[in-house]
Write a protein that holds these residues in place. Structure first.
Motif, PDB file in Angstrom:
ATOM      1  N   SER A   1      -4.498   1.448   1.747  1.00 31.67           N
ATOM      2  CA  SER A   1      -4.077   2.459   0.771  1.00 31.67           C
ATOM      3  C   SER A   1      -4.921   3.721   0.895  1.00 31.67           C
ATOM      4  CB  SER A   1      -4.179   1.903  -0.649  1.00 31.67           C
ATOM      5  OG  SER A   1      -3.313   0.825  -0.838  1.00 31.67           O
TER       6      SER A   1
ATOM      7  N   VAL B   1      -4.876  -4.145   1.097  1.00 38.49           N
ATOM      8  CA  VAL B   1      -4.415  -3.086   0.204  1.00 38.49           C
ATOM      9  C   VAL B   1      -5.512  -2.055  -0.028  1.00 38.49           C
ATOM     10  CG1 VAL B   1      -3.710  -2.598  -2.164  1.00 38.49           C
ATOM     11  CG2 VAL B   1      -2.643  -4.468  -0.919  1.00 38.49           C
TER      12      VAL B   1
ATOM     13  N   SER C   1       0.810  -1.219   0.000  1.00 39.19           N
ATOM     14  CA  SER C   1       0.000   0.000   0.000  1.00 39.19           C
ATOM     15  C   SER C   1       0.842   1.267   0.000  1.00 39.19           C
ATOM     16  CB  SER C   1      -0.932   0.000   1.212  1.00 39.19           C
ATOM     17  OG  SER C   1      -1.814  -1.096   1.177  1.00 39.19           O
TER      18      SER C   1
END
Length: 269
Positions: free
Chosen positions: A158, A154, A95
């Motif tokens: 992120s 992720v 990420s």
């Protein structure tokens, strides 16, 4: 003063008609929904099953609960924790570059837009679907659960990283630039000290989520304690199910307490 209060109270809006109408509508919807409930064949056996479930939860199988072999609850919990932890670490590492590429204050807007579209697409698919996909690729086991947790992490991590990056105090970077610092020094002394507490707190929070998701992924064969739990429930072995649930409760409480302590420490510095 009292007369004015009484007068204002007497002139208050009369809402009893509206509240009564809402209560009648809600009651009618509940009664209408209850007509779709099927109770045939469950009035007697359902009560016995409920009592057996409660009995199994409050009288867990201590032989399974303290069994230190690969079939025991401690090993299954350890496998679940490892899947969640490694999945969080891998997802958090992936990420970081994705978040920097998607931050509109650091990269051109077209690139940031593409990065956000990728993150949105990853977050759209539920973890259960990812688990089924990776099981087809790698076969059942803990590795499929690890890949699933990594990809699911992720999407959320992120997004949180992007928000932290976009909230950077650029005045610190301007001061370092005026002092003649190199790019690496600006990253080391201007960016990382601002981002690391937020990044670490986000990763810990995601680990809490992954720990619960890893339990569910075991139902589809992606390792962890979910598969033995569903097998015990389908076979009506409620004492074994109670032992597994007792281990899960203790594990979740311990991880929750520890993660809260760490997040408070990071927030307060």
């Amino acid at each position: 003063m009292n007369e004015r209060i009484e007068k204002a109270y007497a002139q208050r809006p009369k809402r009893w008609v509206f509240e009564l109408s809402v209560a009648v509508i809600v009651t009618a919807l509940i009664v209408w929904s209850a007509t779709a409930v099927e109770t045939s064949g469950t009035t007697q056996n359902g009560g016995k099953i409920a009592l057996n479930i409660l009995s199994g939860i409050f009288h867990p199988d201590t032989g399974l609960l303290f069994n230190l072999t690969v079939q025991g609850v401690p090993y299954l919990l350890l496998e679940t924790v490892c899947i969640a932890f490694l999945g969080t670490v891998v997802g958090a590492v992936i990420s970081i570059p994705l978040a920097f590429l998607s931050a509109s204050n650091l990269t051109p807007k077209p690139i940031a837009f593409i990065g956000r579209i990728i993150i949105m697409a990853v977050r759209t698919v539920p973890a259960f679907i990812y688990g089924l996909m990776f099981i087809r690729v790698t076969g059942p086991g803990a590795f499929a659960g690890l890949l699933t947790m990594s990809l699911c992490s992720v999407g959320m991590v992120s997004k949180m990283y992007i928000e932290a990056i976009e909230d950077l105090d650029v005045r610190v970077l301007e001061s370092l630039d005026a002092a003649g610092c190199t790019t690496w020094q600006k990253i080391r002394y201007g960016i990382l000290p601002q981002l690391m507490p937020n990044f670490a707190s986000t990763a810990i929070y995601r680990f809490d989520i992954n720990l619960r998701d890893a339990t569910v992924l075991g139902l589809v064969g992606a390792g962890g304690i979910g598969a033995p739990l569903i097998f015990a429930m389908n076979s009506y072995r409620w004492s074994e199910a109670g032992a597994i649930l007792a281990g899960l409760i203790v594990l979740v409480l311990a991880v929750e307490w520890l993660s809260t302590k760490i997040r408070i420490k990071l927030a307060r510095g």
